[in-house]
Design a protein around this motif. Sequence first.
Motif, PDB file in Angstrom:
ATOM      1  N   GLU A 193      21.646 -48.630   3.789  1.00 61.22           N
ATOM      2  CA  GLU A 193      20.955 -47.919   3.268  1.00 61.22           C
ATOM      3  C   GLU A 193      20.743 -47.709   1.411  1.00 61.22           C
ATOM      4  OE1 GLU A 193      20.662 -42.850   4.423  1.00 61.22           O
ATOM      5  OE2 GLU A 193      22.077 -43.796   4.237  1.00 61.22           O
ATOM      6  N   LEU A 194      21.420 -48.035   1.210  1.00 59.27           N
ATOM      7  CA  LEU A 194      21.829 -47.946  -0.462  1.00 59.27           C
ATOM      8  C   LEU A 194      20.531 -49.178  -0.521  1.00 59.27           C
ATOM      9  CD1 LEU A 194      25.285 -47.016  -1.738  1.00 59.27           C
ATOM     10  CD2 LEU A 194      23.463 -45.867  -1.905  1.00 59.27           C
ATOM     11  N   ARG A 195      20.780 -50.570  -0.117  1.00 58.53           N
ATOM     12  CA  ARG A 195      19.791 -51.574  -0.191  1.00 58.53           C
ATOM     13  C   ARG A 195      18.797 -50.967  -0.105  1.00 58.53           C
ATOM     14  NH1 ARG A 195      24.593 -54.364   1.606  1.00 58.53           N
ATOM     15  NH2 ARG A 195      23.442 -54.528   3.848  1.00 58.53           N
ATOM     16  N   ASP A 196      18.381 -50.744   0.785  1.00 58.67           N
ATOM     17  CA  ASP A 196      16.574 -50.107   1.196  1.00 58.67           C
ATOM     18  C   ASP A 196      16.134 -49.119   0.051  1.00 58.67           C
ATOM     19  OD1 ASP A 196      16.826 -52.007   3.428  1.00 58.67           O
ATOM     20  OD2 ASP A 196      18.157 -50.726   4.738  1.00 58.67           O
ATOM     21  N   ASN A 197      17.357 -48.678  -0.161  1.00 56.57           N
ATOM     22  CA  ASN A 197      16.955 -47.422  -1.314  1.00 56.57           C
ATOM     23  C   ASN A 197      17.259 -47.475  -2.300  1.00 56.57           C
ATOM     24  OD1 ASN A 197      15.639 -45.268   0.932  1.00 56.57           O
ATOM     25  ND2 ASN A 197      17.696 -45.317   1.620  1.00 56.57           N
ATOM     26  N   MET A 198      17.488 -49.123  -3.132  1.00 52.76           N
ATOM     27  CA  MET A 198      17.885 -49.478  -5.208  1.00 52.76           C
ATOM     28  C   MET A 198      16.055 -49.952  -4.972  1.00 52.76           C
ATOM     29  SD  MET A 198      20.380 -51.607  -6.273  1.00 52.76           S
ATOM     30  CE  MET A 198      22.375 -49.524  -6.071  1.00 52.76           C
ATOM     31  N   HIS A 199      15.673 -48.973  -6.134  1.00 50.50           N
ATOM     32  CA  HIS A 199      14.160 -50.178  -6.370  1.00 50.50           C
ATOM     33  C   HIS A 199      14.572 -50.353  -7.837  1.00 50.50           C
ATOM     34  CE1 HIS A 199      12.725 -48.122  -3.410  1.00 50.50           C
ATOM     35  NE2 HIS A 199      12.677 -47.395  -3.150  1.00 50.50           N
ATOM     36  N   PHE A 200      14.030 -51.706  -8.144  1.00 51.43           N
ATOM     37  CA  PHE A 200      14.168 -52.184  -9.225  1.00 51.43           C
ATOM     38  C   PHE A 200      15.768 -52.774  -9.941  1.00 51.43           C
ATOM     39  CE2 PHE A 200      10.218 -49.843  -9.239  1.00 51.43           C
ATOM     40  CZ  PHE A 200       9.229 -50.665  -9.112  1.00 51.43           C
ATOM     41  N   ASN A 201      16.712 -52.997  -8.268  1.00 52.61           N
ATOM     42  CA  ASN A 201      17.766 -52.825  -8.834  1.00 52.61           C
ATOM     43  C   ASN A 201      18.587 -51.934  -9.307  1.00 52.61           C
ATOM     44  OD1 ASN A 201      17.086 -55.706  -8.310  1.00 52.61           O
ATOM     45  ND2 ASN A 201      16.179 -56.492  -9.450  1.00 52.61           N
ATOM     46  N   ARG A 202      18.186 -50.941  -9.455  1.00 54.75           N
ATOM     47  CA  ARG A 202      18.862 -50.017 -10.720  1.00 54.75           C
ATOM     48  C   ARG A 202      18.759 -48.589 -10.064  1.00 54.75           C
ATOM     49  NH1 ARG A 202      19.668 -51.827 -14.880  1.00 54.75           N
ATOM     50  NH2 ARG A 202      18.408 -53.829 -14.541  1.00 54.75           N
ATOM     51  N   ILE A 203      17.156 -48.450  -9.445  1.00 55.79           N
ATOM     52  CA  ILE A 203      17.139 -46.991  -9.381  1.00 55.79           C
ATOM     53  C   ILE A 203      16.594 -46.711  -8.080  1.00 55.79           C
ATOM     54  CG2 ILE A 203      14.875 -44.972  -9.655  1.00 55.79           C
ATOM     55  CD1 ILE A 203      14.087 -46.919 -12.259  1.00 55.79           C
ATOM     56  N   ILE A 204      17.507 -45.723  -7.479  1.00 57.83           N
ATOM     57  CA  ILE A 204      18.323 -44.971  -6.244  1.00 57.83           C
ATOM     58  C   ILE A 204      17.147 -43.829  -5.774  1.00 57.83           C
ATOM     59  CG2 ILE A 204      19.645 -44.270  -4.138  1.00 57.83           C
ATOM     60  CD1 ILE A 204      21.663 -46.545  -6.104  1.00 57.83           C
ATOM     61  N   GLY A 205      16.365 -44.149  -4.865  1.00 56.69           N
ATOM     62  CA  GLY A 205      15.674 -42.290  -4.273  1.00 56.69           C
ATOM     63  C   GLY A 205      15.010 -42.801  -3.407  1.00 56.69           C
TER      64      GLY A 205
END
Length: 468
Positions: free
Chosen positions: A137-149
């Motif tokens: 789930e974290l991988r799916d919601n991590m953007h640009f390798n560092r921003i989560i949301g």
Amino acid sequence: MIHDETHSILVVDDEKSMREFLEVLLSKQGYKVFCAKNGKQALKMIQKNDYDLILSDIRLGDITGLEVLREAKKKNVDMVVIMISAYSTTKIAVEAMNEGAYDFVPKPFDNKELKHTIQRALELKTLDLEREQTSSELRDNMHFNRIIGKSPGMQGIYKKIEQIASTKTNVLITGESGTGKELIALAIHENSDRKDKPFVVVNCGGIPDTLMESEFFGHVKGSFTGAIYDKKGLFEAAHQGTIFLDEIGELSTLLQVKLLRAVQETFVKPVGGTKEIKVDVRIISATNKKLEQEVIDGSFREDLFFRLNVIPIKVPPLRDRKGDVEILSRHFVEKYSQKMKKDIVKLSSYAIDFLNRYSFPGNVRELENLIERSVALSSTNIILPESLTISMHKKRRWIEGVTGQRFNLDDVEQGVDLDKILLIIEHAYLKKAMGIAGGNKSKAADYLNLSLRSIRYRLDKTGEDGLT
């Protein structure tokens, strides 16, 4: 102990009395039990069905329990298998464990110990699955390798980053402290043509005014007391890359003038120098101030503001990022569990509910600090509400927001509907009390120090009569 989620267990034993005993024992624990009278039958059942756990004797008459173990592991390497035997030896136990058995239990066994071993094995399997699910789930919601949301506000920011990253246009990022403005600036840089060039961070609020010009543009030897050698400025260091001016609103008026000249002319002149140095930098600025108001008040230059604010990005506070608190919390639990070498895999549902109700005035930075502290203090592999230490003044702020809405006393100047606010708060407390009391109005009245007649009236008024 009856389990909320029914786990399936395959019992493999060639003794009918033992199979029947284990079936009764485990069924009473809430497990769904299947039985095989020998190894070959067990292999057929394993091929056709999936089980959460296999409990197998070593000696089965036709084939050994070790062969059952091997075949089960071939089908599913994560299969939990516990071996039991009346003919236990260290050699057999070691062999079983080397083949992938979770544990080896000698006969005659203690019923409580066997139940505990099975329960613990299934709990670990569940936690492993949850850990894997959380990571996915974290991988799916991590953007640009560092921003989560995943909230709509953050989705809009991701789209804007993709749109503007490849341009040279200056960007102004605004938002409260702790919202992650530097991460957004870094994402813009790393997705631009400048990604292989420097990304220079400048904290404009952390450098004394007397040194700011030298830090920005450099100086030549002898230009002032202490200038014992030539020094390259941060703008020159960021040549062909990106310079991130954090807390840009803290710049003095004099430095604003000098910065404006550098932005307009793309040249910098070191303090005490006579030659101008050509620089090619993209400027990304950030502030937690309302710069438009600073411009109106005369504390920030309007011409510099327009130069920096070509593309504005407003980062929402964490309290407005619906759904992101839980995702971020899981990320920080995983991060600090690994860092501290602790086997903490998740937050309890009550802990998540607690976090979702808190307003987080310090935003993501405060959440991260809170989770780091909770991981350090936790004595279990699950973060519980009591591990989430929040200072008393912040707890009071959370209680004010118990309904999911935030009430600001400053709004009184604009006019508020006090009856509506009080009704919302009353509704929340009634609902909570009725939930704790299991729908019993008399008990709920006791929790709220009300009479039965009064709570009936209030429930009817708020539309919660009959709530369970």
